[in-house]
Design a protein around this motif. Structure first.
Motif, short mmCIF file in Angstrom:
data_model
loop_
_atom_site.label_atom_id
_atom_site.label_comp_id
_atom_site.label_asym_id
_atom_site.label_seq_id
_atom_site.Cartn_x
_atom_site.Cartn_y
_atom_site.Cartn_z
N ASP A 96 -4.58 1.96 -8.85
CA ASP A 96 -4.86 1.48 -7.71
C ASP A 96 -3.59 0.27 -7.19
OD1 ASP A 96 -4.39 -0.82 -8.53
OD2 ASP A 96 -6.10 -1.28 -10.16
N GLN A 97 -4.45 -0.43 -5.73
CA GLN A 97 -3.87 -1.13 -5.09
C GLN A 97 -2.58 -2.24 -5.62
OE1 GLN A 97 -5.43 -4.21 -2.90
NE2 GLN A 97 -7.89 -4.20 -3.94
N TYR A 98 -2.64 -2.73 -6.31
CA TYR A 98 -2.28 -3.15 -7.52
C TYR A 98 -1.46 -2.89 -8.11
CZ TYR A 98 -6.57 -6.71 -6.47
OH TYR A 98 -7.30 -6.96 -5.66
N LEU A 99 -0.88 -1.54 -8.31
CA LEU A 99 -0.01 -0.63 -9.17
C LEU A 99 -0.61 -0.65 -10.75
CD1 LEU A 99 3.35 -0.99 -6.96
CD2 LEU A 99 1.28 0.57 -6.52
N ASN A 100 -1.60 -1.62 -11.27
CA ASN A 100 -2.42 -1.03 -12.38
C ASN A 100 -2.15 0.32 -12.51
OD1 ASN A 100 -3.27 -4.01 -12.16
ND2 ASN A 100 -4.92 -3.58 -11.25
N ILE A 101 -2.12 0.91 -13.76
CA ILE A 101 -1.50 2.11 -14.29
C ILE A 101 -2.36 2.62 -15.31
CG2 ILE A 101 -0.38 3.73 -15.37
CD1 ILE A 101 2.22 2.13 -13.55
N MET B 299 0.56 -1.28 0.34
CA MET B 299 -0.03 -0.11 -0.59
C MET B 299 1.26 1.19 0.20
SD MET B 299 -2.89 -0.45 -0.24
CE MET B 299 -4.50 -0.27 0.48
N PHE B 300 2.31 0.96 0.44
CA PHE B 300 2.97 1.98 0.84
C PHE B 300 2.95 3.02 -1.12
CE2 PHE B 300 7.77 3.76 0.20
CZ PHE B 300 7.54 4.83 0.95
N PHE B 301 3.44 2.26 -1.82
CA PHE B 301 3.69 2.18 -3.24
C PHE B 301 2.71 3.12 -4.13
CE2 PHE B 301 7.70 0.73 -2.70
CZ PHE B 301 9.16 1.77 -3.00
N TYR B 302 1.30 3.06 -3.53
CA TYR B 302 0.06 3.22 -3.95
C TYR B 302 -0.42 4.67 -3.45
CZ TYR B 302 -5.14 3.71 -3.50
OH TYR B 302 -6.05 4.09 -3.67
N SER B 303 0.06 4.78 -2.50
CA SER B 303 0.13 6.43 -1.76
C SER B 303 0.92 7.21 -2.54
CB SER B 303 0.61 6.33 -0.97
OG SER B 303 0.36 5.48 0.24
N VAL B 304 2.66 6.28 -3.06
CA VAL B 304 3.89 7.30 -3.86
C VAL B 304 2.71 8.05 -5.34
CG1 VAL B 304 5.86 7.31 -4.55
CG2 VAL B 304 5.35 6.27 -2.13
N PHE B 305 2.56 6.80 -5.90
CA PHE B 305 1.68 6.73 -7.44
C PHE B 305 0.57 7.77 -6.99
CE2 PHE B 305 4.70 3.58 -8.19
CZ PHE B 305 5.15 4.25 -9.78
N LYS B 306 -0.29 8.08 -6.14
CA LYS B 306 -1.35 8.70 -6.14
C LYS B 306 -0.73 10.64 -6.20
CE LYS B 306 -3.22 6.97 -2.69
NZ LYS B 306 -4.58 6.95 -1.71
N THR B 307 0.67 10.53 -5.53
CA THR B 307 1.24 11.64 -4.82
C THR B 307 1.41 12.36 -7.06
OG1 THR B 307 3.32 11.15 -4.58
CG2 THR B 307 1.57 11.69 -3.20
N LEU B 308 1.76 11.00 -7.08
CA LEU B 308 2.37 11.68 -8.92
C LEU B 308 1.25 11.74 -10.08
CD1 LEU B 308 5.30 9.24 -8.85
CD2 LEU B 308 4.88 11.64 -8.51
N VAL B 309 -0.04 11.46 -9.94
CA VAL B 309 -1.34 11.28 -9.94
C VAL B 309 -0.75 13.28 -11.48
CG1 VAL B 309 -3.73 12.00 -11.43
CG2 VAL B 309 -3.29 9.66 -9.91
N GLY B 310 -1.02 12.88 -12.42
CA GLY B 310 -0.91 14.30 -13.63
C GLY B 310 0.00 14.33 -13.88
N LYS B 311 1.27 13.44 -13.56
CA LYS B 311 2.91 13.51 -14.11
C LYS B 311 3.01 12.75 -15.03
CE LYS B 311 4.69 16.07 -10.58
NZ LYS B 311 3.45 16.91 -10.20
N THR B 312 3.78 13.55 -16.01
CA THR B 312 4.74 12.60 -16.81
C THR B 312 5.62 11.52 -16.53
OG1 THR B 312 4.00 13.86 -18.06
CG2 THR B 312 5.85 12.22 -19.41
N VAL B 313 5.52 10.03 -16.68
CA VAL B 313 5.92 8.84 -16.44
C VAL B 313 6.53 8.20 -17.70
CG1 VAL B 313 5.40 8.82 -13.89
CG2 VAL B 313 4.00 7.34 -15.51
N VAL B 314 7.00 7.26 -17.78
CA VAL B 314 7.46 6.48 -19.16
C VAL B 314 7.14 4.98 -18.15
CG1 VAL B 314 8.77 5.14 -20.05
CG2 VAL B 314 9.29 7.63 -20.12
#
Lengths: 97, 93
Positions: free
Chosen positions: B33-38, B1-16
């Motif tokens: 989401d919780q499975y780190l589906n993107i 769940m930790f990286f789920y929170s990290v990725f939530k802060t990156l919504v709107g940013k450009t990633v590869v």
């Protein structure tokens, strides 16, 4: 065991936070970078990463390896999915890659 | 769940997002989401010559389990905060 600071395997990784680590991955991949975060799946965030991919050249006729090439690249900030991780180790020589 | 929170802060940013089959897709992070589906918008292949079919996509949903790496925007990552959060993560203690 109770007085040891490394009672469980993940404690060893915790000691490497903010330090250079070497991460061996599936597919002949190796990363060297600064460990910023990890979780129980060994998902990780590494900074200033050097990725080395070893490509084995194979002679298709004789099914023999004819050589190995190491392809390197740098990534500033990288999330690594834990299911590809084989081992994590403190990096003694960070710049040898 | 930790990286789920990290990725939530990156919504709107450009990633590869680099997949286990070597396909690398660049796009704007829409959700996670919780499975780190993107979910990505405005997607493009990093190597369009090798993966021309990606040009037909506008957005995509990527199953978390096929991801190898996600290249993050370094400017959007507070490394000190990440390290503190990792030390305090219940699963790591």
């Amino acid at each position: 065991m109770a007085e040891s600071s490394v009672a469980r395997p993940f404690d060893l990784i915790k000691l490497n936070l903010d330090e250079m680590v070497q991460v061996k991955l599936r597919g002949n991949r190796e990363l060297v970078g600064k460990l910023h975060a990890y979780d129980q799946h060994m998902n990780m965030v590494l900074g200033n990463v050097t990725e080395s991919v070893t490509v084995i050249d194979v002679d298709l006729l004789n099914h023999q390896a004819t050589g190995a090439n190491v392809v390197k690249r740098n990534i500033e900030m990288l999330f690594v999915r834990g299911d590809g991780v084989i081992l994590v180790s403190p990096c003694a020589h960070p710049h040898d890659g | 769940m930790f990286f789920y929170s990290v990725f939530k802060t990156l919504v709107g940013k450009t990633v590869v997002v680099e997949l286990k089959n070597d396909l690398a897709i660049q796009g704007t992070l829409v959700s996670v989401d919780q499975y780190l589906n993107i979910k990505l918008d405005h997607v493009s292949a990093v190597d369009p010559a090798r993966y021309p079919h990606v040009a037909t996509l506008k957005n995509s949903f990527i199953r978390g389990s096929v991801v190898r790496y996600v290249h993050l925007p370094a400017s959007a990552i507070d490394t000190a905060l990440l390290q503190d959060a990792t030390r305090n993560e219940p699963g790591n203690r």
